[in-house]
Scaffold this active site. Structure first.
Site, short mmCIF file in Angstrom:
data_model
loop_
_atom_site.label_atom_id
_atom_site.label_comp_id
_atom_site.label_asym_id
_atom_site.label_seq_id
_atom_site.Cartn_x
_atom_site.Cartn_y
_atom_site.Cartn_z
CB SER A 166 0.45 50.38 -78.54
OG SER A 166 -0.89 49.80 -78.38
CE1 TYR A 173 -9.14 48.55 -79.70
CE2 TYR A 173 -8.43 48.49 -77.33
CZ TYR A 173 -8.13 48.68 -78.74
OH TYR A 173 -6.98 48.71 -78.86
CG HIS A 187 -3.48 54.52 -81.34
ND1 HIS A 187 -3.07 53.70 -80.04
CD2 HIS A 187 -3.00 53.92 -82.50
CE1 HIS A 187 -2.78 52.69 -80.61
NE2 HIS A 187 -2.66 52.50 -81.94
CG HIS A 194 -1.16 46.02 -81.60
ND1 HIS A 194 -0.99 45.22 -80.62
CD2 HIS A 194 -1.75 47.16 -81.16
CE1 HIS A 194 -1.32 45.89 -79.42
NE2 HIS A 194 -1.63 47.04 -79.81
#
Ligand code: HPA
Length: 311
Positions: free
Chosen positions: A35, A93, A283, A66
């Site tokens: 990431s 996921y 995130h 990404h």
């Protein structure tokens, strides 16, 4: 179903041969960018980027931070060593099958890659590991592997592989040494890196405090939602593997739960408790730290590739 899954290696390799110049067709080192770390490939020369969408068998990465392409290029002094990097990895996921998640690793092995450097963003479980630290992974705990989500479940794709793959020395000592030597050569000092155990969880939920505590008590130093499927497939393919985890946040593991009973009691007694909101991982935070540390990670990976090439 007892036939191995048919994987389109011939088609993928034919496409790659047709788009790559001769000197990029046999990369020695494969890199997986975690990431916020796809800028690792900015250190490559004569880059050819091949979108996953043009490659048979490849999935598409859907996670912000990404990209979805393979970058081929040359790294290091002189002519340079040919390398290939996954700009954007695939996670279970996102809905990808484990066989899809690890397919690019198997393709790398078939191109000639012998060393695999995997990077990721991870949360720190060990209270002594600060945000921004790069952790050289020495071992892992993968509950999904132990409980039916192992990438090697099912018929073997090649009978030359061992049915029961040992993982007692999955993390190459030579490559871990190179990581520390690279930190030294870059004048970052050996303390720029630390060593630890990675816990793999499927995500996409972040851990509850009780889960974080359990992982910590199990002996893990950092936790993340990626990497281990690639490590396992890489080991099955006979690759030397190095994992570098960038710590982007601390996993919140309070010593004590707040007692709602005590708070209500205090409130009823006329002494209401004023509380601040508790910290939460996001995130955005993960990507921000990735961006801040991308230069250091890039320098390290480049230097490690040079050490591999010279060995
Ligand atoms: N938990 C799981 N995965 C992660 C984390 C985390 O705290 N941070 C970055 N990836």
């Amino acid at each position: 179903e007892h036939a191995p899954e048919s994987l389109p290696f011939d088609e993928t390799l034919t496409t790659l041969r047709s788009v790559l110049p001769e000197k990029l067709r046999q990369p020695h080192v494969g890199i997986v960018c975690g990431s916020g770390l796809h800028t690792l490939a900015a250190a490559f020369r004569e880059v050819v980027e091949v979108p996953y969408s043009t490659l048979a068998g490849f999935g598409k990465s859907t996670v912000p931070g990404h990209k979805s392409s393979l970058a081929f290029g040359l790294v290091g002094p002189g002519e340079g060593v040919p390398v290939v990097a996954m700009l954007g990895r695939l996670h279970p996921y996102e809905g990808h099958k484990l066989s899809t998640v690890v397919y690019p690793i198997r393709v790398m092995a078939r191109l000639g890659v012998r060393n695999l450097i995997i990077t990721n963003a991870a949360g720190a479980l060990n209270p002594n590991i600060d945000v921004g630290t790069i952790v050289v992974i020495q071992d892992h705990i993968a509950f999904p592997n132990l409980t039916g989500m192992n990438p090697l479940l099912g018929p073997q794709i090649d009978s030359k592989y061992p049915r029961f793959l040992p993982l007692s020395s999955a993390y190459s000592v030579t490559l871990r040494r190179f990581a520390f030597l690279a930190a030294h050569k870059l004048q970052l000092g050996l303390n720029a890196l630390t060593e630890g155990v990675y816990a793999w969880v499927s995500g996409p939920t972040y851990e509850t405090p009780a889960e974080g505590r359990m992982l910590r008590n199990s002996g893990a130093d950092v936790v993340g939602m990626s990497t281990i499927p690639e490590v396992v497939a890489g080991k099955e393919e006979g690759l030397d593997v190095l994992v570098l985890s960038l710590v982007t946040n601390k996993v919140v593991i309070p010593d004590q739960y707040r007692s709602i009973k005590e708070e209500v009691e205090a409130e009823l007694a006329g002494n209401p408790v004023i509380r601040q909101d508790e910290a939460q991982v996001s995130h955005e935070e993960v990507l921000l730290i990735g961006k801040q540390k991308a230069e250091v990670m890039k320098g390290l990976v480049e230097k490690i590739v040079e050490l591999i090439a010279a060995s």
